[in-house]
Design a protein around this motif. Structure first.
Motif, short mmCIF file in Angstrom:
data_model
loop_
_atom_site.label_atom_id
_atom_site.label_comp_id
_atom_site.label_asym_id
_atom_site.label_seq_id
_atom_site.Cartn_x
_atom_site.Cartn_y
_atom_site.Cartn_z
N GLY A 167 -12.51 9.63 -31.53
CA GLY A 167 -12.82 10.96 -31.00
C GLY A 167 -11.78 11.99 -31.33
O GLY A 167 -11.55 12.94 -30.57
N ALA A 168 -11.10 11.81 -32.49
CA ALA A 168 -10.03 12.74 -32.85
C ALA A 168 -10.53 14.16 -33.03
O ALA A 168 -9.81 15.13 -32.80
N SER A 169 -11.78 14.31 -33.46
CA SER A 169 -12.32 15.65 -33.69
C SER A 169 -13.05 16.21 -32.48
O SER A 169 -13.50 17.35 -32.49
N GLY A 170 -13.18 15.39 -31.40
CA GLY A 170 -13.90 15.84 -30.22
C GLY A 170 -12.99 16.41 -29.16
O GLY A 170 -11.75 16.37 -29.27
N SER A 171 -13.58 16.93 -28.11
CA SER A 171 -12.81 17.56 -27.04
C SER A 171 -12.05 16.54 -26.20
O SER A 171 -11.06 16.89 -25.55
N GLU A 172 -12.52 15.28 -26.18
CA GLU A 172 -11.87 14.26 -25.36
C GLU A 172 -10.80 13.49 -26.13
O GLU A 172 -10.08 12.68 -25.53
N GLY A 173 -10.68 13.70 -27.42
CA GLY A 173 -9.71 12.98 -28.22
C GLY A 173 -8.38 13.70 -28.30
O GLY A 173 -8.23 14.85 -27.88
N LEU A 174 -7.39 13.02 -28.84
CA LEU A 174 -6.08 13.63 -29.06
C LEU A 174 -6.13 14.59 -30.23
O LEU A 174 -6.91 14.41 -31.17
N ARG A 175 -5.29 15.60 -30.18
CA ARG A 175 -5.22 16.55 -31.28
C ARG A 175 -4.57 15.88 -32.50
O ARG A 175 -3.91 14.86 -32.38
N ARG A 176 -4.76 16.50 -33.66
CA ARG A 176 -4.21 15.91 -34.89
C ARG A 176 -2.69 15.83 -34.83
O ARG A 176 -2.11 14.83 -35.27
N ASP A 177 -2.04 16.85 -34.31
CA ASP A 177 -0.58 16.80 -34.23
C ASP A 177 -0.12 15.69 -33.29
O ASP A 177 0.91 15.05 -33.51
N GLN A 178 -0.89 15.42 -32.22
CA GLN A 178 -0.57 14.32 -31.32
C GLN A 178 -0.78 12.98 -32.01
O GLN A 178 0.03 12.05 -31.84
N LEU A 179 -1.84 12.87 -32.80
CA LEU A 179 -2.10 11.62 -33.51
C LEU A 179 -1.03 11.35 -34.56
O LEU A 179 -0.68 10.19 -34.82
N GLN A 180 -0.50 12.39 -35.17
CA GLN A 180 0.59 12.21 -36.11
C GLN A 180 1.83 11.65 -35.41
O GLN A 180 2.53 10.78 -35.94
N VAL A 182 1.71 9.84 -32.66
CA VAL A 182 1.37 8.45 -32.35
C VAL A 182 1.64 7.56 -33.56
O VAL A 182 2.19 6.47 -33.45
N GLN A 183 1.25 8.03 -34.74
CA GLN A 183 1.44 7.28 -35.98
C GLN A 183 2.93 7.04 -36.24
O GLN A 183 3.32 5.99 -36.75
N GLU A 184 3.77 8.00 -35.90
CA GLU A 184 5.20 7.89 -36.13
C GLU A 184 5.90 7.04 -35.08
O GLU A 184 6.89 6.36 -35.38
N LEU A 185 5.36 7.05 -33.86
CA LEU A 185 6.08 6.47 -32.72
C LEU A 185 5.63 5.07 -32.34
O LEU A 185 6.45 4.22 -31.97
N PHE A 186 4.33 4.79 -32.43
CA PHE A 186 3.79 3.56 -31.86
C PHE A 186 3.77 2.42 -32.87
O PHE A 186 3.41 2.61 -34.03
N LEU A 187 4.14 1.23 -32.38
CA LEU A 187 4.08 0.00 -33.16
C LEU A 187 3.22 -1.01 -32.40
O LEU A 187 3.00 -0.88 -31.20
N VAL A 188 2.77 -2.04 -33.12
CA VAL A 188 1.89 -3.05 -32.52
C VAL A 188 2.59 -4.40 -32.51
O VAL A 188 3.23 -4.79 -33.49
N GLY A 189 2.47 -5.12 -31.38
CA GLY A 189 3.04 -6.46 -31.29
C GLY A 189 2.12 -7.37 -30.49
O GLY A 189 1.38 -6.91 -29.62
N GLY A 190 2.15 -8.66 -30.76
CA GLY A 190 1.36 -9.63 -30.01
C GLY A 190 2.25 -10.67 -29.37
O GLY A 190 3.18 -11.16 -30.01
N TYR A 191 1.98 -11.04 -28.13
CA TYR A 191 2.88 -11.94 -27.42
C TYR A 191 2.18 -13.14 -26.80
O TYR A 191 2.71 -13.76 -25.90
N SER A 192 0.99 -13.47 -27.25
CA SER A 192 0.28 -14.66 -26.80
C SER A 192 0.22 -14.72 -25.28
O SER A 192 -0.06 -13.72 -24.63
N PHE A 193 0.51 -15.92 -24.67
CA PHE A 193 0.40 -16.03 -23.22
C PHE A 193 1.78 -16.04 -22.56
O PHE A 193 1.97 -16.64 -21.50
N ASN A 194 2.77 -15.38 -23.17
CA ASN A 194 4.06 -15.22 -22.52
C ASN A 194 3.93 -14.27 -21.34
O ASN A 194 3.06 -13.40 -21.32
#
Length: 234
Positions: A167-180, A182-194
């Motif tokens: 929904g990046a282009s919709g009213s409920e989605g984040l703005r493009r500058d916010q998504l940029q 997010v792209q710079e700041l957020f990383l993904v990790g998996g931790y199983s059942f710890n």
């Protein structure tokens, strides 16, 4: 006429006046020189330690201020913030069914409404200097094998990122500058059942782990290539 010549012997001097200093005087001079060098060295080392200590204290205070800001802004969202361990528990709003990594529409909307809190923190002076990344950590219950749950926890982390870009282009989605950001700041990790919670439903969750730059590290500015790159689809 013969003149008698009388030679007078020089009298022995009353005190010895040798040219070279005595051994005891030499040792005293060396001891004084050693003490001076030690004093100068101690002063330099103390100043260096004091500077490093001050820098460490300033970093800790900045991080504490940043986490306090996140905790304060998270109250209205019902999100739990562990300021000591730099963890953010998204609570019951982001839970998963057994063996699933699908996020409900309500959870998607919640994530898109909450993430700006972290982006705001990143834009502060403390955030620009010290906030390195936000790691999205997925967790599972103990059902299933280790490798299966490891992949499942990773998929749950990825589904959170995908929900942010929907929904990046919709009213409920984040703005493009916010998504940029997010792209710079957020990383993904998996931790199983710890770190299993009291029951299986609470264990099937996602948490945010806030990571900070070290004292000797310099924040890396986002590249232009990253800014101009299309986000794509999940």
């Amino acid at each position: 006429m013969l003149t008698s010549i009388v030679l007078k012997r020089r009298g022995k001097p009353e005190g010895e006046s040798p040219f070279w200093i005595s051994f005891s005087d030499l040792m005293s001079a060396l001891m004084v020189l050693f003490l001076v060098v030690m004093a100068v060295t101690l002063v330099a080392v103390t100043q260096s330690i004091d500077a490093a200590t001050r820098a460490s204290i300033e970093r800790s205070q900045a991080i504490s201020k940043l986490m306090s800001l996140i905790a304060e802004d998270s109250k209205k969202s019902g999100v739990g913030v562990d300021q000591s361990n730099f963890r953010i528990d998204l609570g019951k709003d982001v839970r998963f069914d057994s063996g699933s990594y699908t996020i409900t529409p309500a959870a998607r909307q919640f994530l898109r409404s909450y993430v700006p809190v972290l982006l705001k923190a990143k834009d502060t002076p403390e955030g620009k200097r010290w906030l390195r990344s936000v790691v999205i950590e997925g967790f599972t219950d103990e059902d299933g094998t280790y490798l299966y749950n490891l992949l499942l926890s990773l998929d749950r982390s990825r589904s959170v990122v995908c929900a942010l870009f929907e929904g990046a282009s919709g009213s409920e989605g984040l703005r493009r500058d916010q998504l940029q950001k997010v792209q710079e700041l957020f990383l993904v990790g998996g931790y199983s059942f710890n770190s299993i919670k009291k029951d299986k439903a609470e264990s099937r969750r996602v948490e945010f782990k806030v990571d900070f730059w070290g004292l000797e590290e310099t924040p890396v500015p986002p590249s232009d290539v990253l800014k101009d790159k299309e986000f794509g689809k999940c």
